[in-house]
Motif scaffolding. Structure first.
Motif, PDB file in Angstrom:
ATOM      1  N   ARG A  59       0.830  -1.214   0.000  1.00 48.08           N
ATOM      2  CA  ARG A  59       0.000   0.000   0.000  1.00 48.08           C
ATOM      3  C   ARG A  59       0.860   1.257   0.000  1.00 48.08           C
ATOM      4  O   ARG A  59       0.544   2.243  -0.677  1.00 48.08           O
TER       5      ARG A  59
ATOM      6  N   TYR B 188       0.349   7.057   2.575  1.00 48.99           N
ATOM      7  CA  TYR B 188       0.174   6.031   3.606  1.00 48.99           C
ATOM      8  C   TYR B 188       0.827   6.474   4.909  1.00 48.99           C
ATOM      9  O   TYR B 188       2.014   6.791   4.958  1.00 48.99           O
TER      10      TYR B 188
ATOM     11  N   SER C 124       1.592   4.181  -3.663  1.00 48.10           N
ATOM     12  CA  SER C 124       0.879   5.451  -3.417  1.00 48.10           C
ATOM     13  C   SER C 124       1.390   6.562  -4.331  1.00 48.10           C
ATOM     14  O   SER C 124       2.150   7.445  -3.909  1.00 48.10           O
TER      15      SER C 124
END
Length: 279
Positions: free
Chosen positions: A117, A129, A121
């Motif tokens: 994740r 994040y 980004s």
């Protein structure tokens, strides 16, 4: 999808992947492969069309992003279980960027999907994040081609798959807007929003605006950094696909892109094996 095709060709030729690293989408594919789910990834990506991928895109227009980036990862978690990176069967390294402290962050431990994740980004697109009192964004800003972060073992060969290689030469065309680059420029809502966010810069050309110029600047930086990394690490096998070969949302071309990844890997391996025979 090109990464998946390249890995499939590598395995089909009898090579064994002993370690893997990745940045951005490369980190996702690295994690999927190390989890033993590359075949499931092939089937899943090939099952998607543009409408389905848009349904997995959780638009949420904040001040610094337009996509939260959680829906698609939740969908992938249905067939790739979350785990600790250090518990995977091969060493894995995933690269993100600490945007507040201007530094590269390399995940070799911790939760798999936390690292993914963070690494995917993309600035101005995905929500940054939150991690250890700082904000992480796409690893492409600091290390888009992490050959130097790939764990090495004695006697191995270094294989690099660069999907941010120098663009195809083009003349007489304008810099694409972000919706055009994504392949979603026909969606009226997205196009109208983009028009509000980016007005034309008349002193350049009516087709170039501030937002598309910033986006293009990042692309050029990433391509240059990939060339520098390839020259510094000199992988024995180097696969390169021009960054503008496909748009982000070309999911309806899954088989074509997979096959292109396989073709490029096959060509690169042919050159490497021919060289080894000569030596």
């Amino acid at each position: 999808m090109a990464h998946i095709g390249a890995i499939e060709e590598l395995l089909a030729r009898g090579y064994t992947i002993s370690s893997i690293s990745g940045t951005s989408i490369g980190s996702l594919i690295a994690g999927i492969y190390a989890s033993g789910k590359i075949h499931e990834a092939h089937d899943w990506f090939c099952s998607l069309d543009k409408q389905q991928i848009l349904s997995l895109t959780d638009f949420s227009f904040g001040l610094s992003y337009v996509v939260k980036g959680n829906k698609v990862l939740e969908a992938i978690k249905q067939w790739v279980p979350d785990c600790d990176i250090q518990d995977l069967p091969i060493p894995v390294a995933m690269v993100a960027t600490d945007i507040l402290n201007s530094r590269e962050v390399v995940f070799t431990s911790g939760k798999l999907f936390d690292a993914i994740r963070a690494s995917i980004s993309i600035p101005m697109v995905f929500e940054p994040y939150n991690w250890q009192d700082t904000l992480l964004v796409d690893g492409g800003l600091t290390n888009p081609f992490p050959l130097n972060r790939t764990p090495r073992t004695g006697g191995d060969i270094l294989v690099g798959v660069n999907i941010s290689a120098q663009d195809h030469m083009q003349t007489g065309v304008s810099i694409p807007t972000l919706p055009e680059k994504w392949g979603i420029n026909k969606l009226e809502t997205v196009t109208k929003l983009w028009d509000k966010l980016s007005k034309d810069l008349g002193e350049f050309t009516p087709q170039i605006n501030l937002a598309s110029l910033i986006n293009r600047t990042i692309d050029v930086q990433i391509q240059a950094n990939c060339r520098i990394m390839a020259e510094a690490c000199k992988p024995e096998v180097l696969v390169e696909m021009p960054q503008n070969a496909y748009s982000t949302f070309d999911f309806d071309k899954a088989e074509e892109i997979l096959n292109k990844g396989r073709e490029l890997m096959a060509n690169a391996l042919d050159k490497y094996e021919a060289k080894m025979l000569q030596e």
